[in-house]
Design a protein around this motif. Structure first.
Motif, short mmCIF file in Angstrom:
data_model
loop_
_atom_site.label_atom_id
_atom_site.label_comp_id
_atom_site.label_asym_id
_atom_site.label_seq_id
_atom_site.Cartn_x
_atom_site.Cartn_y
_atom_site.Cartn_z
N GLU A 1 0.80 -1.06 -0.13
CA GLU A 1 -0.02 0.15 -0.08
C GLU A 1 0.86 1.45 0.19
O GLU A 1 0.64 2.10 -0.69
N LEU A 2 2.05 1.24 0.63
CA LEU A 2 2.87 2.28 0.83
C LEU A 2 3.41 2.63 -0.33
O LEU A 2 3.59 3.59 -0.70
N ARG A 3 4.07 1.58 -1.05
CA ARG A 3 4.61 1.91 -2.32
C ARG A 3 3.44 2.56 -3.41
O ARG A 3 4.20 3.18 -4.12
N LYS A 4 2.35 2.24 -3.41
CA LYS A 4 1.29 3.29 -4.07
C LYS A 4 1.45 4.55 -3.95
O LYS A 4 0.87 5.21 -4.89
N LEU A 5 1.89 4.84 -2.81
CA LEU A 5 1.48 6.42 -2.44
C LEU A 5 2.96 7.27 -3.04
O LEU A 5 3.10 8.44 -3.04
N VAL A 6 4.12 6.47 -3.43
CA VAL A 6 5.31 7.43 -3.65
C VAL A 6 5.56 7.18 -5.20
O VAL A 6 5.11 6.04 -5.84
N GLY A 7 6.40 7.89 -5.88
CA GLY A 7 6.65 7.86 -7.47
C GLY A 7 7.83 6.75 -7.51
O GLY A 7 8.02 6.20 -8.67
N SER A 8 8.77 6.69 -6.42
CA SER A 8 9.93 5.62 -6.86
C SER A 8 9.97 4.63 -6.05
O SER A 8 9.54 4.79 -4.70
N SER A 9 10.09 3.48 -6.45
CA SER A 9 10.32 2.16 -5.80
C SER A 9 11.45 2.40 -4.68
O SER A 9 11.47 1.69 -3.79
N SER A 10 12.56 3.16 -4.88
CA SER A 10 13.61 3.11 -4.10
C SER A 10 13.19 4.07 -2.65
O SER A 10 13.93 4.21 -1.75
N SER A 11 11.96 4.70 -2.83
CA SER A 11 11.68 5.66 -1.60
C SER A 11 10.80 4.66 -0.48
O SER A 11 10.94 5.44 0.55
N ILE A 12 10.84 3.45 -0.64
CA ILE A 12 10.39 2.40 0.18
C ILE A 12 11.61 1.60 0.58
O ILE A 12 11.87 0.77 -0.27
N LEU A 13 12.02 1.46 1.81
CA LEU A 13 13.05 0.27 2.11
C LEU A 13 12.39 -0.56 3.09
O LEU A 13 12.06 0.07 4.18
N SER A 14 12.38 -1.72 2.90
CA SER A 14 11.51 -2.43 4.07
C SER A 14 12.16 -3.97 4.22
O SER A 14 12.22 -4.72 3.06
N THR A 15 12.48 -4.60 5.24
CA THR A 15 12.84 -5.94 5.45
C THR A 15 11.59 -6.84 5.05
O THR A 15 11.67 -8.10 4.94
N LEU A 16 10.41 -6.23 5.40
CA LEU A 16 9.07 -7.16 4.86
C LEU A 16 8.87 -7.71 3.73
O LEU A 16 8.21 -8.74 3.44
#
Lengths: 543, 543
Positions: free
Chosen positions: B70-85
């Motif tokens: 869900e978070l990834r859909k809110l931002v323009g770039s995939s590198s804007s979300i870093l997660s171990t999940l």
């Protein structure tokens, strides 16, 4: 001989030694505190349309004679309560408190409390809270927006009997004093110790340091010493429920939680009564110099401002500007007084700037200023200039700027606006207002229209314009041409409809021109949080 | 030849021209940003007892892999979300965000968001609000009190991708920039235009201007340019519910309601995420001078401070002090590095002061400083002094003061306290701490006890003492001797337990030593008002 002539025949090295004498013709009257505070000309009558003044709210109790008896038990001295309800005062006695100094705003309060200690303020406020009595805290009552006068029958709490220095630390420069101390007294106390109060105002002989904090006063030293948000270190406040909040820290640094005192700076008595102040005071400069220049355009004013900051840097203490219309207005007032205005400049301009320096070394300061003056005079940026040779001449030069306010009031009915924008866009506001009034047929030739003059002056260094529209007499027709147009202009430029005067009663309805809905909503929540009963300075500020 | 010797044989007039050369022996290593930010010595382990760290609150939802989608859909770039999940990052990748630079505080977050615009911050925060996800806003993560690291599994919102200048007005000196801009970059940008950022810190190469505002950073220029409460003109903030508050005014004066931005300055991410800053920047001084003196008593330090303000007035830009123990510690570290410390002073003292001037006219500044140095050297106030001749020497003199922090960390486990009191009482805190540790048998002779040294240094001009207790190794026994004694001392003097470092996780439980119950109650109400779900930087600040 003007400066330009003088410098033309003087080498740089010599110029440093032989500062050109000021022309003898510059003999303007100096300002007296009294004349500035009590103009005797036609009273300015620009107030909010009566229909927009809020009605008295039923949620507040009306004060009775029996209340006065209860109040008297809370204070140590009988003279601390003045009321028409028990005959201890006449309506005339209360006029000083009910009306502002411009006689624009008229309250109908029947009770004035003048507590002599923070504890007495607290007792009175606790009693008001328990009895649902609305309150107006009052300092020197020198405000310009009707913030310190009641609108209906609110109880007035005057801080004037709380006026002592509590402590002063000569190492840190921190002064702790009662809120009711008159600004000039505080500055005088500091002067003896080689320090200066970091705020200076035209009303300094009457305004109180607590009122200055409550209104976040700006004034003449802001360019040098910054805003009160930076120099006030602590506050003691009686909260709306009567509790005393001791936030009277003398620490320059303290990062332990929200900086609560900041909320009270500029809160205009809406969430508590400031009773004590702790403030950081700088050393008093031993040397002061003043120069005034005539210029041909507002673009040049900006260029000179930029050059001034480069050349005078840390010794610059004021950079004020005024336009030709302001200058003409002062001369017109002098003629009305039967004086023949003397020639100040060899070449007059469309604009004037006043530059003041304050520093710790007279020789260095003079050299800096003289070199800078030479730089300006040999450039195309200024037309002419005069440099004060002594304190009297410095006062005379300052009066060129300071008499404008008096001239606006004495020559007609002044519609006064205190605006701020980016410095580069500031003068557009004056020109747009002139164009509008001309288009509407109100501004014509030399005092031939209903509006005599539109003048612009102010604190260039702070981006703060005082726009005054001087009409022959007040009329709602003129007011409706000016407002809300003036606020719309400011909004378009992202400016402020009240740079330093505050909101009070006059500007409360117009806050939306400067602040967003989100901001206003947050402010309402803060007001509600501190003053859930809405007792403090009602009908004003955030309504 | 020391200054005293030099001046003894030189007339005043000549002294002005022939500034004594600095002794060649002064060749201290200069600081590098990296070495200051990443000490490689024994890690200081002074943290709150584990038992006092708050438990994870059940009111926050735990992040899942589906949340990351869900978070990834809110931002323009995939590198804007870093997660171990979702495997887009390893635990190691997140260490930089979970741990502080001192490796004292260790979070367990599984998700870092690095939004690239205010709108993205807003979208993420709205989503967190709707999903009850706790959040830690993070700037350069250079804080000293565990304020910018998660305690449990809070989502980290890093501002590092928001780092552009938005505008700069060379007339007013107002800079508008993204919150994630690194302080040194902002200052570099301004330097090219002849301006200076009104804040300077040891961590300037890593810390972000938004984080500096959120923590109300003080630093080295506060004495000259005042606190951020005075110089910040406006803020853009994403509120806890995701709404963007545009308070990004560029006006120097605006008295229309509560000054809301002040609440966010020093709020440590507890009521919103600062995304943009508008700040007033002064002209950069063209001339800088540095001198260091040895003195025999703290009383003399105060006398010199007072004299400095009188003589150097408007050009004074720093007045730092350190004691003999601090000086000895730096020399001890140099020996550990295999260097033989060079002689700096003919006569060493129990105290040292560093004086810096910054002004617009090199000749004037040098004359002022040289006259003042002569005045000091011919008085009984100082023992000896050295004056930097160029930038390199100025850096070397500054390193005498700045290397103390590094020495404290490298020579043992440092218990660090950042305190403020009235300048006159500041050093009492060091002496009382030494007496207590001696009495408890912990401080003995030359590094013979469990505690090697108790050193005091700091920003004399701001009444800000850094008290460091350097133990051979961390022990709860030592900590229990120090705390809460250190806070009790400060409370007795009406001082602050955190002058500039803030509360964060480390000092949150101790706020009561500086702030009254009334203050804390008001702060809790403000927190509740802005962040009713308590999502913002939980377990810290006001708890």
């Amino acid at each position: 001989m003007s400066l330009r002539q003088c410098l033309a025949s003087t080498s740089r090295a010599t110029a440093t030694k032989t500062r050109p004498r000021l022309t003898k013709s510059l003999c303007l009257p100096t300002l007296s505190g009294i004349s500035r505070l009590c103009p005797t000309g036609p009273a300015p009558v620009h107030v909010r349309h009566a229909s927009t003044l809020p009605q008295r709210s039923d949620r507040f109790n009306k004060l009775t004679k029996s209340h006065i008896g209860e109040l008297r038990k809370l204070v140590g001295s009988s003279s601390s309560i003045l009321s028409t309800l028990d005959g201890s005062a006449t309506e005339d006695d209360l006029k000083t408190y009910n009306n502002d100094w411009m006689n624009k705003y008229h309250g109908k309060s029947q009770v004035v409390a003048r507590p002599r200690s923070t504890e007495e303020v607290s007792k009175i406020m606790t009693w008001c809270y328990e009895n649902d009595i609305a309150v107006v805290p009052q300092g020197g009552n020198t405000g310009l927006v009707g913030g310190s006068n009641p609108i209906h029958d609110e109880l007035i709490i005057s801080l004037s009997s709380l006026n002592s220095v509590r402590s002063f630390d000569p190492v840190s420069g921190v002064l702790v004093a009662d809120a009711g101390m008159v600004l000039e007294s505080a500055d005088g106390y500091l002067a003896e110790k080689g320090f200066i109060y970091p705020l200076d105002l035209g009303a300094k002989g009457s305004c109180q340091i607590g009122g200055c904090v409550a209104t976040n006063a700006g004034g003449l030293r802001l360019l040098r010493y910054g805003s009160l948000h930076g120099s006030v270190l602590g506050l003691e406040v009686v909260l709306p429920d009567g509790k005393i909040w001791n936030g009277l820290s003398t620490l320059r640094k303290d990062n332990t939680g929200f900086d609560l005192k900041q909320l009270f700076i500029g809160s205009e008595g809406s969430i508590g009564i400031i009773t004590g102040i702790s403030i950081l005071c700088p050393r008093r400069s031993s040397s002061t110099n003043v120069a005034v220049f005539s210029l041909s355009s507002y673009e040049d004013v900006q260029k000179v401002f930029s050059e001034t900051k480069t050349h005078l840097g840390e010794i610059l203490s004021a950079f004020e500007f005024f336009d030709a219309a302001s200058y003409a207005l002062v001369r017109r007032m002098q003629k009305h007084h039967g004086e023949e205005p003397k020639k100040v400049f060899e070449q007059e301009g469309d604009f004037y700037v006043l530059i003041e320096t304050s520093g710790s070394n007279a020789e260095h300061d003079e050299e800096k200023l003289t070199n800078f003056v030479e730089h300006l005079m040999t450039s195309e940026m200024v037309l002419d200039g005069v440099l004060a040779q002594d304190t009297t001449q410095a006062h005379s030069l300052w009066s060129l700027r300071e008499l404008i306010t008096e001239a606006c009031t004495k020559l007609g009915a002044a519609f006064k606006y205190d605006l701020s924008t980016a410095p580069g866009e500031m003068y557009d506001l004056v020109e747009q207002m002139r164009a509008r009034l001309t288009e509407k047929g109100l501004l014509k030739g030399d005092w031939e229209g209903d509006v005599g003059a539109v003048v612009g002056f102010g604190h260039m260094g702070d981006g703060n314009l005082h726009l005054n529209i001087v009409a022959k007499q007040f009329s709602e027709k003129i007011q409706d041409v000016i407002e809300p147009f003036v606020y719309e202009m400011v909004k378009e430029k992202g400016g402020s409809i009240s740079a330093e005067h505050g909101l009070g009663s006059m500007k409360a309805p117009y806050i939306g021109y400067t602040k967003s809905e989100t901001s206003i909503e947050m402010m309402k929540q803060i007001k509600q949080m501190f003053d859930p009963k809405g007792l403090m300075n009602p009908y004003k500020y955030i309504v």
